[in-house]
Design an enzyme around this catalytic site. Sequence first.
Site, PDB file in Angstrom:
ATOM      1  N   PHE A 149     -13.388  -0.975   2.873  1.00  0.00           N
ATOM      2  CA  PHE A 149     -12.699   0.279   2.604  1.00  0.00           C
ATOM      3  C   PHE A 149     -13.752   1.210   2.019  1.00  0.00           C
ATOM      4  O   PHE A 149     -14.466   0.828   1.076  1.00  0.00           O
ATOM      5  CB  PHE A 149     -11.551   0.063   1.603  1.00  0.00           C
ATOM      6  N   ASP A 221     -12.761  -7.533  -3.815  1.00  0.00           N
ATOM      7  CA  ASP A 221     -11.710  -6.517  -3.754  1.00  0.00           C
ATOM      8  C   ASP A 221     -10.485  -7.164  -3.109  1.00  0.00           C
ATOM      9  O   ASP A 221     -10.516  -7.557  -1.937  1.00  0.00           O
ATOM     10  CB  ASP A 221     -12.204  -5.319  -2.926  1.00  0.00           C
ATOM     11  N   TYR A 246      -0.141  -1.170  -5.766  1.00  0.00           N
ATOM     12  CA  TYR A 246       0.921  -0.390  -5.101  1.00  0.00           C
ATOM     13  C   TYR A 246       1.156  -0.831  -3.661  1.00  0.00           C
ATOM     14  O   TYR A 246       1.941  -0.229  -2.954  1.00  0.00           O
ATOM     15  CB  TYR A 246       0.666   1.118  -5.183  1.00  0.00           C
ATOM     16  N   LYS A 247       0.449  -1.872  -3.241  1.00  0.00           N
ATOM     17  CA  LYS A 247       0.681  -2.386  -1.894  1.00  0.00           C
ATOM     18  C   LYS A 247       1.661  -3.560  -1.998  1.00  0.00           C
ATOM     19  O   LYS A 247       2.858  -3.364  -2.162  1.00  0.00           O
ATOM     20  CB  LYS A 247      -0.643  -2.782  -1.264  1.00  0.00           C
ATOM     21  N   ARG A 398      -1.362  -0.030  12.415  1.00  0.00           N
ATOM     22  CA  ARG A 398      -1.301  -1.094  11.407  1.00  0.00           C
ATOM     23  C   ARG A 398       0.155  -1.371  11.042  1.00  0.00           C
ATOM     24  O   ARG A 398       0.944  -0.453  10.815  1.00  0.00           O
ATOM     25  CB  ARG A 398      -2.034  -0.677  10.118  1.00  0.00           C
TER      26      ARG A 398
END
Lengths: 436, 436
Positions: A149, A221, A246-247, A398
Site C-alpha cells: 500500500f 503491516d 476500520y476494516k 475488489r
Amino acid sequence: MSEIRTGIPVTTDPRARAAALDAADALRPVRDRFTLPEGVVYLDGNSLGALPAHVPGRIADVIGRQWGELGIRSWTESGWWQAPERIGDRIAPLVGAGPGQIVVGDSTSVNVFKAVVGAVRLAHSGAGAHSGGGAGGGRTEIIVDATTFPTDGYIAASAAKLTGCTPVPVDPADPAAFRAALGPRTAAVLLNHTDYRSGRLHDLPALTAAARAAGALTVWDLCHSAGALPVGLDAHGVDFAVGCTYKYLNGGPGAPAFLYVAERHQAAFDSPLPGWNSHAEPFAMDPEYTAVAGIRRGRVGTPDILSMLALEAALEVWDGVGIEAVRAKSLALTDFFLECVAAYAGLDGRPLELLTPERHEERGSQIALGCAGSAEAVMERLIARGVVGDLRRPDVLRFGFTPLYTGFADVERAAAVLAEVLKEVAAGTPGEPGRR
Amino acid sequence: MSEIRTGIPVTTDPRARAAALDAADALRPVRDRFTLPEGVVYLDGNSLGALPAHVPGRIADVIGRQWGELGIRSWTESGWWQAPERIGDRIAPLVGAGPGQIVVGDSTSVNVFKAVVGAVRLAHSGAGAHSGGGAGGGRTEIIVDATTFPTDGYIAASAAKLTGCTPVPVDPADPAAFRAALGPRTAAVLLNHTDYRSGRLHDLPALTAAARAAGALTVWDLCHSAGALPVGLDAHGVDFAVGCTYKYLNGGPGAPAFLYVAERHQAAFDSPLPGWNSHAEPFAMDPEYTAVAGIRRGRVGTPDILSMLALEAALEVWDGVGIEAVRAKSLALTDFFLECVAAYAGLDGRPLELLTPERHEERGSQIALGCAGSAEAVMERLIARGVVGDLRRPDVLRFGFTPLYTGFADVERAAAVLAEVLKEVAAGTPGEPGRR
C-alpha cells in the site's frame, strides 16, 4: 477451478448450496450484532467495516454523559486515559499477541513511521539485534514490500531519509528474491501480511524467520489481516506490527490504528514521536523526556477519545468469537464466491481474471478480479444494484468478505449480480440509476 | 489589583455587578448553544471545552446514516474526504488565516513534528528563507520555548536529532534573551502563543518579526489561543502553526489538531510524514510519492472521521461570533474573576498568588493562581462543590474562561466558593463528599 472446495456437496443449484452453508454456519448469529444497510450485499469490509449495532448508543453515552456531564473528570472516571492500552489488549488475541504489547492511536501511517524508525534504531544500537547477525551503523537498508500500500513506501522512504538508510523494494511473494535481498546491511523489513490489491497472503512465519536470521527487524503491516485471519505475532517472533481498525475490526471511518511492539523490544524502543502520553510521569509536565516502560511508550499526544471508544464498542462483536473460526468461514466464503463466479460468469480471463491466489495459505479474506476495460462500469453498476465492492484503478474489482456479517446467500447473490452486470456491460445496455 | 477594570462601575456588591455584566453581554445567547452540566461552573474549557448542544444529534447521523447506511460511499457522498481542509477553513478566520492554509488531523504533537521538520528543511533548502538571513546547512539550531508544554519540547528534540540540529531552550517572556539566542545558526523557532501553565500571552508579532529578521522560520503552538483570542497568523507573517481543537474550540476529548502552513511555503513544504492522503493523486496508488499542491500536503493517513465531524459540528457555535468579541469578553471575565478573588479571598500571596500577568496584552484566557501547600486539597473541594478548574502540580490552580458559555455570575460564584474552600482548608475542616 476444480480444486476449490467448501466441504458442502456440490449440487447443481448454488442457491441451495448457499442455504445449506448458511444453515451450517456457527457464526451466523454474529450477523445480528451489526446494523447492515437494507437490501445491500456489503463486500467492502476490507475498506470500511459495517456498523456494529450497539456503537450508536455507546457513543451517545460517551458524548452526552462522559463528555457533556462529567467533562474533564472522564479522563479518570470514564477510563479515557487507559483506553489506548485497554483497547490494544482487546485486539491482541485477534493477532496472536499477549497482553501489554499493543497500543491504539494515531493513523496507520504514523504508526508505520514509529515502527520503522524504532526498528532501525534498534538495529543500529544492537539492543534489538537478533542472534543471526551483527548490529550497528552498517545496517543501512530498509527492505520494503514492492507491492505495498503506497503510504507504507512513502513513510519508509521518509524514515530512511531521516535515519540515513536506503529503502530497497522487494516483492514478498518471491521468497527467494526476499532472501537474496537480506544481508548484513539490512536494518529493518517492512512488509504487508495481506496485499491490499490482490488479496495475496504472504508467508509471515517464513519471511520473519528469514529476516531474523539475517539480523534484521521486522515490521508487519496487518491492515488487511487484523480481524480476518490468525497472525501469530508472538508465536512467529515478529518485532513490530501496525494495523488498521476500520476494516475487519469495524471501528468506524478513520478509526485509530494500532501499534505492536514485542515485549522484548519495549525497553529499548526509541520512538521518533515522543509525547507527553509516553512520558514515565505524564502529569509531572517534566521538561526532560523520560520514556515510560511498556507499550504506552508507543503513544504520542492526547488520544482521540470519540473514535477510540467507538472502536472499543465495536470490538464487542468479537465476544465469544475466535479468529480461527473466522478464518475457516472466510475461506469457505471466498471459495464459494469463486465457485459461483466460475459457474455464472466464468473465470477464464474473458473478461474476469482471478488475481487472488487460489491456495488457501496464500489467500487473505478478499477476492480481486481483473476486469480489463470495463472494471469501472462494472463496479458502478454493481453498487447501483446493491452489491458493494470497490475498484482499484484501472481494472481491479475488489470484494472483501467479513465472516462476522457476510453470509453465503450474500455471496451467491453478489456473483449472480456480477454475471448479469457483465452481460449488460458487454451488450452496451445502459445502467439503471443508482438505487440510493 | 487596583488597575483591573471591567468597564462596569464598581459597586460594593459583586453579585449585582455580575448581573449587570451578564445583562450587557452580547455573547450571552451563545451559551444556549451548549449543553452545560447542571449546577456546575465549568472553568476547565482550557483543558476540555464543553459540549455544543447539537453535536450528539450530528454524530448520531454520522454513525447511523453516513457510516451505517451509506458506508464507504460516504467518503464522497457525505464529504468525508474533504473534511480536513473544509474544517481547516472553518477554523482559519478564528486564528487570522486566509483559506487553504489549515488542515485538520492527527494530534498536536504529530503536527508539531511535521511543522518543525518542515521548517528546518525549508531553512536548510533556502526555499523558505527570509530575506533577513542566509539559508543552508549552517542553520542547525531550533529555538524552543523553555516553558513549553512538555510534548513540544520532546518532539522538537526528536526533530532536532533526526535533522542534525540542536534544540536551544529560551523563555519567550524574555524578548531580549530571545533576540540574543537568534542568529545565523537558527533554523526554526517553536513557541507557545499562550503558556499552558501561567496563562501568559507571548508577543507573537514581535517574536515572529525577530525570528524572521534572523532568517529563521517560526512554528507557533496555538493550543491555548485558538478560539480564545485573535492570533493574526497571516497578518504577522507566521510560517507554521499548530493548535488544539478540544479546548476553546470545543471539539470533544482528543479531537484532531490543526496544522497551518503559510501559503508561500506550501510548494516547498517537505513533510516528514508523507502519506497517501497527501499524494497528488491519492487514489492512483502510485508507488512513487508526489506531494499534492496546497495545504492537503499536511495530511498523512486516513482522517479520523467521527472525531473530525464532531469537531465540525462543534464549530457551528461560532456562527455569527467574532473572535474580537470573544477576546473582549474573555478579558472582562478574567478581570472580574481577579476582582472577585481579590475581594473575597485576597491575592496577596497568602495563600493565593497571581501567576498570570495582569496586563491585558500579556494575558490569555486563563487565570493561574499559585496556592502553595494546599492546591490539591483546594481543587478537590472546588470540584466537589461544582467549580471545575484544574490543578498543575504541585501548586497551581488553573481556571479557564470560555466566553462562549461562561457568564459573569459563574465567575462570581467560582470566586466565592474558592474563598470558602480556602477558609475550610486553612481551618482543617473535612471536605464534603463529591456531589456527583
